[in-house]
Scaffold this motif. Structure first.
Motif, mmCIF file in Angstrom:
data_model
loop_
_atom_site.group_PDB
_atom_site.id
_atom_site.type_symbol
_atom_site.label_atom_id
_atom_site.label_comp_id
_atom_site.label_asym_id
_atom_site.label_seq_id
_atom_site.Cartn_x
_atom_site.Cartn_y
_atom_site.Cartn_z
ATOM 1 N N ALA A 1 -8.055 -27.235 -10.828
ATOM 2 C CA ALA A 1 -6.393 -27.132 -11.036
ATOM 3 C C ALA A 1 -6.020 -28.423 -11.156
ATOM 4 O O ALA A 1 -5.091 -28.686 -12.010
ATOM 5 C CB ALA A 1 -5.764 -26.221 -10.303
ATOM 6 N N ALA A 2 -6.352 -29.294 -10.328
ATOM 7 C CA ALA A 2 -5.718 -30.387 -10.456
ATOM 8 C C ALA A 2 -6.188 -31.572 -11.300
ATOM 9 O O ALA A 2 -5.296 -32.321 -11.790
ATOM 10 C CB ALA A 2 -6.174 -31.211 -8.969
ATOM 11 N N SER A 3 -7.223 -31.359 -11.849
ATOM 12 C CA SER A 3 -7.885 -32.260 -13.155
ATOM 13 C C SER A 3 -7.270 -31.617 -14.387
ATOM 14 O O SER A 3 -7.452 -32.239 -15.309
ATOM 15 C CB SER A 3 -9.294 -32.158 -12.922
ATOM 16 N N ALA B 1 -14.344 -20.761 1.089
ATOM 17 C CA ALA B 1 -13.634 -22.061 1.206
ATOM 18 C C ALA B 1 -14.087 -23.135 0.283
ATOM 19 O O ALA B 1 -13.224 -23.854 -0.162
ATOM 20 C CB ALA B 1 -13.897 -22.577 2.807
ATOM 21 N N ALA B 2 -15.391 -23.007 -0.035
ATOM 22 C CA ALA B 2 -15.672 -23.958 -0.845
ATOM 23 C C ALA B 2 -15.307 -23.831 -2.414
ATOM 24 O O ALA B 2 -15.018 -24.510 -2.972
ATOM 25 C CB ALA B 2 -17.604 -24.084 -1.069
ATOM 26 N N GLU B 3 -15.167 -22.511 -2.757
ATOM 27 C CA GLU B 3 -14.725 -21.980 -4.091
ATOM 28 C C GLU B 3 -13.279 -22.035 -4.104
ATOM 29 O O GLU B 3 -12.770 -22.629 -5.085
ATOM 30 C CB GLU B 3 -15.013 -20.400 -4.123
ATOM 31 N N ALA B 4 -12.605 -22.060 -2.988
ATOM 32 C CA ALA B 4 -11.397 -22.496 -3.098
ATOM 33 C C ALA B 4 -10.962 -23.902 -3.153
ATOM 34 O O ALA B 4 -10.075 -24.206 -3.959
ATOM 35 C CB ALA B 4 -10.511 -22.086 -1.546
ATOM 36 N N VAL B 5 -11.944 -24.879 -2.709
ATOM 37 C CA VAL B 5 -11.624 -26.223 -2.669
ATOM 38 C C VAL B 5 -12.139 -26.540 -4.172
ATOM 39 O O VAL B 5 -11.158 -27.343 -4.986
ATOM 40 C CB VAL B 5 -12.499 -27.019 -2.018
ATOM 41 N N ALA B 6 -13.116 -25.822 -4.752
ATOM 42 C CA ALA B 6 -13.366 -26.068 -6.200
ATOM 43 C C ALA B 6 -12.333 -25.837 -7.074
ATOM 44 O O ALA B 6 -12.152 -26.396 -8.239
ATOM 45 C CB ALA B 6 -14.751 -25.584 -6.585
ATOM 46 N N ALA B 7 -11.597 -24.709 -6.693
ATOM 47 C CA ALA B 7 -10.692 -24.129 -7.672
ATOM 48 C C ALA B 7 -9.281 -25.209 -7.801
ATOM 49 O O ALA B 7 -8.770 -25.207 -8.801
ATOM 50 C CB ALA B 7 -10.185 -22.718 -7.355
#
Length: 208
Positions: free
Chosen positions: A204-206, A194-200
């Motif tokens: 992507a957003a930045s 979950a943490a890796e997904a949020v980081a990804a």
């Protein structure tokens, strides 16, 4: 001649009674085993009478025996009663002292086929692989008990049951410990994913 035979029998009986009287007035049976298991999981298997059916060496002797649970749910004041066939008899256990992951002291009362009261304890101590469990029972021998000890060694009779009970307890405790470890590993893996997904998503957003 008959008088001599009767006199001889009396002498033998008196001598036998005198010998029985010299037998120990107390007995103690103790066994120890080490588990690759969590101390709190192992402790709970003893401190909660509802778990005894998973490992008790006597519960399988009569599948139709009646059991009752009274008093506290666990720990001091918890009471377990049983009544079954001649193999298990009837009795009651009451937890009188409980120290988390250290000690459970039980008052063990047999009602049938004979009446007696014994002190039973389970001591838990840290071990390199997990936890060491020492199961001990102490009791007093009246005259009949002393006579019985001439025919049967209490340590030999109960020691085998203790060994079987500890072996069964080890199996349950180690299985529960493994189950907990797997659940914790799965939880950590899910949290990491979950943490890796949020980081990804943040990356992507930045990204312009």
């Amino acid at each position: 001649m008959l008088k001599k035979i009767l006199l001889g029998l009396v002498v033998v009986l008196v001598a036998l009674c005198a010998f029985v009287a010299t037998r120990p007035s107390t007995y103690s049976v103790q066994r120890t085993a080490t588990f690759k298991a969590s101390p709190d999981i192992t402790f709970a298997l003893v401190n909660d009478f509802h778990h005894w059916g998973k490992w008790s060496p006597w519960d399988k002797l009569d599948p139709n025996q009646k059991t009752t649970f009274e008093g506290a749910a666990t720990g001091v004041g918890a009471i377990y009663g049983w009544s079954g066939n001649d193999d298990v008899g009837e009795g009651r256990m009451t937890i009188e002292e409980s120290k988390a992951n250290e000690l459970v002291r039980i008052k063990l009362e047999f009602i049938r086929p004979w009446q007696s009261t014994n002190a039973t304890s389970f001591a838990f101590s840290p071990a390199a692989d997990g936890v060491s469990v020492t199961w001990k029972m102490e009791g007093h021998n009246d005259f009949m008990g002393k006579a019985f000890s001439l025919l049967m060694d209490m340590d030999a009779m109960l020691g085998k049951d203790f060994d079987n009970g500890l072996a069964a307890m080890r199996k349950v405790a180690e299985a529960e410990t493994q189950k907990r470890a797997e659940a914790e590993a799965a939880k950590l893996a899910a949290e990491k994913a979950a943490a890796e997904a949020v980081a990804a998503q943040n990356v992507a957003a930045s990204t312009p």
